[in-house]
Design a protein around this motif. Structure first.
Motif, PDB file in Angstrom:
ATOM      1  N   CYS A  51       0.855  -1.190   0.000  1.00  0.00           N
ATOM      2  CA  CYS A  51       0.000   0.000   0.000  1.00  0.00           C
ATOM      3  C   CYS A  51       0.889   1.237   0.000  1.00  0.00           C
ATOM      4  CB  CYS A  51      -0.910  -0.002   1.219  1.00  0.00           C
ATOM      5  SG  CYS A  51      -2.041   1.410   1.267  1.00  0.00           S
ATOM      6  N   LEU A  52       0.513   2.250  -0.744  1.00  0.00           N
ATOM      7  CA  LEU A  52       1.364   3.430  -0.902  1.00  0.00           C
ATOM      8  C   LEU A  52       1.721   4.082   0.430  1.00  0.00           C
ATOM      9  CD1 LEU A  52      -0.220   5.070  -4.074  1.00  0.00           C
ATOM     10  CD2 LEU A  52       1.685   3.467  -3.936  1.00  0.00           C
ATOM     11  N   ASP A  53       0.825   4.030   1.401  1.00  0.00           N
ATOM     12  CA  ASP A  53       1.115   4.618   2.700  1.00  0.00           C
ATOM     13  C   ASP A  53       2.353   3.993   3.355  1.00  0.00           C
ATOM     14  OD1 ASP A  53      -1.133   6.272   2.552  1.00  0.00           O
ATOM     15  OD2 ASP A  53      -2.420   4.759   3.477  1.00  0.00           O
ATOM     16  N   LEU A 108       1.522  10.223  -6.257  1.00  0.00           N
ATOM     17  CA  LEU A 108       1.277   8.842  -5.832  1.00  0.00           C
ATOM     18  C   LEU A 108       1.958   7.841  -6.753  1.00  0.00           C
ATOM     19  CD1 LEU A 108      -2.498   9.224  -4.928  1.00  0.00           C
ATOM     20  CD2 LEU A 108      -0.613   8.859  -3.319  1.00  0.00           C
ATOM     21  N   ALA A 109       1.971   8.115  -8.054  1.00  0.00           N
ATOM     22  CA  ALA A 109       2.669   7.224  -8.991  1.00  0.00           C
ATOM     23  C   ALA A 109       4.161   7.194  -8.688  1.00  0.00           C
ATOM     24  CB  ALA A 109       2.417   7.678 -10.423  1.00  0.00           C
ATOM     25  N   LEU A 110       4.739   8.345  -8.372  1.00  0.00           N
ATOM     26  CA  LEU A 110       6.155   8.385  -8.005  1.00  0.00           C
ATOM     27  C   LEU A 110       6.405   7.662  -6.686  1.00  0.00           C
ATOM     28  CD1 LEU A 110       7.115  12.039  -8.997  1.00  0.00           C
ATOM     29  CD2 LEU A 110       7.833   9.922 -10.128  1.00  0.00           C
ATOM     30  N   THR A 111       5.422   7.691  -5.798  1.00  0.00           N
ATOM     31  CA  THR A 111       5.557   6.944  -4.543  1.00  0.00           C
ATOM     32  C   THR A 111       5.641   5.444  -4.822  1.00  0.00           C
ATOM     33  OG1 THR A 111       4.343   8.661  -3.341  1.00  0.00           O
ATOM     34  CG2 THR A 111       4.491   6.492  -2.302  1.00  0.00           C
ATOM     35  N   ARG A 112       4.806   4.974  -5.750  1.00  0.00           N
ATOM     36  CA  ARG A 112       4.894   3.560  -6.107  1.00  0.00           C
ATOM     37  C   ARG A 112       6.247   3.249  -6.746  1.00  0.00           C
ATOM     38  NH1 ARG A 112       1.821  -0.871  -4.909  1.00  0.00           N
ATOM     39  NH2 ARG A 112       2.226  -2.571  -6.365  1.00  0.00           N
ATOM     40  N   LEU A 113       6.738   4.145  -7.576  1.00  0.00           N
ATOM     41  CA  LEU A 113       8.049   3.953  -8.185  1.00  0.00           C
ATOM     42  C   LEU A 113       9.118   3.833  -7.102  1.00  0.00           C
ATOM     43  CD1 LEU A 113       9.960   3.901 -10.626  1.00  0.00           C
ATOM     44  CD2 LEU A 113       9.885   6.404 -10.626  1.00  0.00           C
ATOM     45  N   ALA A 114       9.060   4.690  -6.099  1.00  0.00           N
ATOM     46  CA  ALA A 114      10.008   4.612  -4.995  1.00  0.00           C
ATOM     47  C   ALA A 114       9.892   3.278  -4.262  1.00  0.00           C
ATOM     48  CB  ALA A 114       9.782   5.771  -4.025  1.00  0.00           C
ATOM     49  N   MET A 115       8.679   2.758  -4.113  1.00  0.00           N
ATOM     50  CA  MET A 115       8.475   1.476  -3.455  1.00  0.00           C
ATOM     51  C   MET A 115       9.092   0.341  -4.258  1.00  0.00           C
ATOM     52  SD  MET A 115       4.591   1.691  -1.964  1.00  0.00           S
ATOM     53  CE  MET A 115       4.843   0.372  -0.780  1.00  0.00           C
ATOM     54  N   PHE A 155      -5.338 -11.018  -6.324  1.00  0.00           N
ATOM     55  CA  PHE A 155      -5.958 -10.063  -5.415  1.00  0.00           C
ATOM     56  C   PHE A 155      -5.279 -10.068  -4.047  1.00  0.00           C
ATOM     57  CE2 PHE A 155      -8.965 -10.245  -8.755  1.00  0.00           C
ATOM     58  CZ  PHE A 155      -9.899  -9.229  -8.606  1.00  0.00           C
ATOM     59  N   GLY A 156      -4.086 -10.619  -3.963  1.00  0.00           N
ATOM     60  CA  GLY A 156      -3.421 -10.798  -2.680  1.00  0.00           C
ATOM     61  C   GLY A 156      -2.968  -9.529  -2.006  1.00  0.00           C
ATOM     62  N   ASP A 157      -2.860  -8.415  -2.746  1.00  0.00           N
ATOM     63  CA  ASP A 157      -2.452  -7.142  -2.161  1.00  0.00           C
ATOM     64  C   ASP A 157      -3.637  -6.197  -1.978  1.00  0.00           C
ATOM     65  OD1 ASP A 157       0.243  -7.721  -1.839  1.00  0.00           O
ATOM     66  OD2 ASP A 157       0.761  -7.059  -3.855  1.00  0.00           O
ATOM     67  N   ALA A 158      -4.847  -6.743  -1.996  1.00  0.00           N
ATOM     68  CA  ALA A 158      -6.033  -5.904  -1.827  1.00  0.00           C
ATOM     69  C   ALA A 158      -5.965  -5.153  -0.500  1.00  0.00           C
ATOM     70  CB  ALA A 158      -7.294  -6.754  -1.884  1.00  0.00           C
ATOM     71  N   VAL A 159      -6.521  -3.947  -0.493  1.00  0.00           N
ATOM     72  CA  VAL A 159      -6.456  -3.093   0.687  1.00  0.00           C
ATOM     73  C   VAL A 159      -7.631  -2.119   0.669  1.00  0.00           C
ATOM     74  CG1 VAL A 159      -5.041  -1.294  -0.392  1.00  0.00           C
ATOM     75  CG2 VAL A 159      -4.839  -1.687   2.080  1.00  0.00           C
ATOM     76  N   HIS A 160      -8.039  -1.655   1.837  1.00  0.00           N
ATOM     77  CA  HIS A 160      -9.028  -0.592   1.931  1.00  0.00           C
ATOM     78  C   HIS A 160      -8.254   0.712   2.046  1.00  0.00           C
ATOM     79  CE1 HIS A 160     -12.108   2.007   3.899  1.00  0.00           C
ATOM     80  NE2 HIS A 160     -12.908   1.349   3.076  1.00  0.00           N
ATOM     81  N   ALA A 161      -8.370   1.558   1.038  1.00  0.00           N
ATOM     82  CA  ALA A 161      -7.527   2.755   0.935  1.00  0.00           C
ATOM     83  C   ALA A 161      -8.194   3.751  -0.001  1.00  0.00           C
ATOM     84  CB  ALA A 161      -6.146   2.366   0.404  1.00  0.00           C
TER      85      ALA A 161
END
Length: 328
Positions: A150-152, A273-280, A218-224
């Motif tokens: 999750c991005l958080d 947020l897209a850059l946050t995923r890139l950092a992850m 669907f293993g990374d599903a999250v409420h967000a």
């Protein structure tokens, strides 16, 4: 390969027979991040068997999500869940939880040539899935509010950058995290939240030509916040295309924004947020590989693309964009 996978002395052939599938021809394992995944070819067709540690919270969640989506929009290209003779989707075998589903046709998006019509279809399928999951209470399907991808979670991974990245990429990640804190965190709680697939990456979308024929894992599903789902896809399309400002990335964001009905605040956050995923992908991917060397190949499958994209972003000094073409 053989189908004895240490499931309490029961073979895959015996397990899948309990779900009404006979005539198994081949069983082979395939790479996945957490669960073990077996691809089964049988006389009735092709199936996927997922294995996770008991008590199987992840298996229960994925099975519940697939059942919910099938009930709300049968036209969406997701795997169809099988049940055993007692009507159970998830069964216990030894110390493992198992469920079985149909195998979607097609090849992964990472092998495809991205086109305008395909990008439009990705947006349409994603919007349909977001709509199908919108009314699902997270507790009903055991969907968490936090998980590794999750991005958080990137806020907690920031200190790992110095362990895994050179000075240049480390500075890039620090800037991304700072932007997340400044732009996203203050408004995050007020954004529309719901259950999300949360991992529309290049491996989890199957395509044939310009059609999306499968949304899997669907293993990374999250409420967000729902915009997180859009941002993740934006990141992976940019990885494939080599730029966050590629016209097809912009086309995807514009299309999915219209279909989902994202509000202006949500849209304004997509680049950060897209850059946050890139950092992850850079930081958490390398951390997973270090912790689990046996999964390194899978964990690092996008690492090279991520380094290239981050370098491009740095060299171009790409401003935060309001999708639609105007730098903010």
């Amino acid at each position: 390969m053989g189908d004895d996978l240490g499931l309490g002395g029961v073979t895959v052939t015996e397990i899948i027979a309990g779900y009404g599938v006979s005539g198994v021809r081949t069983v082979r394992t395939t790479a996945s991040e957490a669960d073990r995944t077996c691809l089964v070819e049988a006389t009735e067709g092709h199936f996927v068997l997922k294995i996770s540690p008991w008590p199987g919270g992840g298996a229960t969640m994925q099975a519940a999500l697939l059942a919910h989506v099938a009930g709300h929009d049968p036209e969406l290209p997701v795997p169809r869940l099988l049940t055993d003779t007692d009507g159970r989707a998830v069964t216990r075998h030894g110390d493992s939880a198992v469920f079985v589903m149909t195998k979607c046709p097609g090849s992964s998006l990472e092998t495809a040539v991205l086109t305008g019509p395909l990008v439009d279809r990705i947006a349409q399928v994603q919007a349909g899935l977001i709509a199908a999951l919108a009314d699902l209470a997270p507790a009903a399907a055991r969907v968490p509010t936090e998980q590794e991808w999750c991005l958080d979670s990137m806020l907690g991974y920031a200190p790992l950058a110095e362990q895994h990245l050179d000075t240049g990429l480390g500075a890039f990640v620090a800037d991304v995290v700072a932007d997340f804190r400044t732009r996203v965190v203050p408004v995050r709680d007020g954004l529309p939240h719901q259950v999300l697939h949360a991992d529309f990456n290049l491996s989890n979308l199957l395509v044939t030509g310009d059609r999306v024929t499968g949304v899997i894992d669907f293993g990374d599903a999250v409420h967000a916040p729902r915009v997180y789902d859009v941002a993740v896809t934006t990141c992976y399309l940019a990885l494939a295309l080599g730029s966050l400002t590629h016209p097809l990335v912009d086309r995807y964001v514009a299309t999915v924004t219209s279909l989902v009905g994202l509000d202006p605040v949500e849209v304004s956050l997509v680049p950060a947020l897209a850059l946050t995923r890139l950092a992850m992908v850079l930081v958490w991917g390398r951390e997973v590989a270090a912790r689990h060397p046996e999964r390194a190949g899978y964990a690092l499958r996008y690492d090279g693309l991520a380094v290239a994209l981050a370098t491009t972003v740095q060299h171009e000094s790409v401003p935060v964009l309001e999708y639609g073409g105007t730098p903010s």
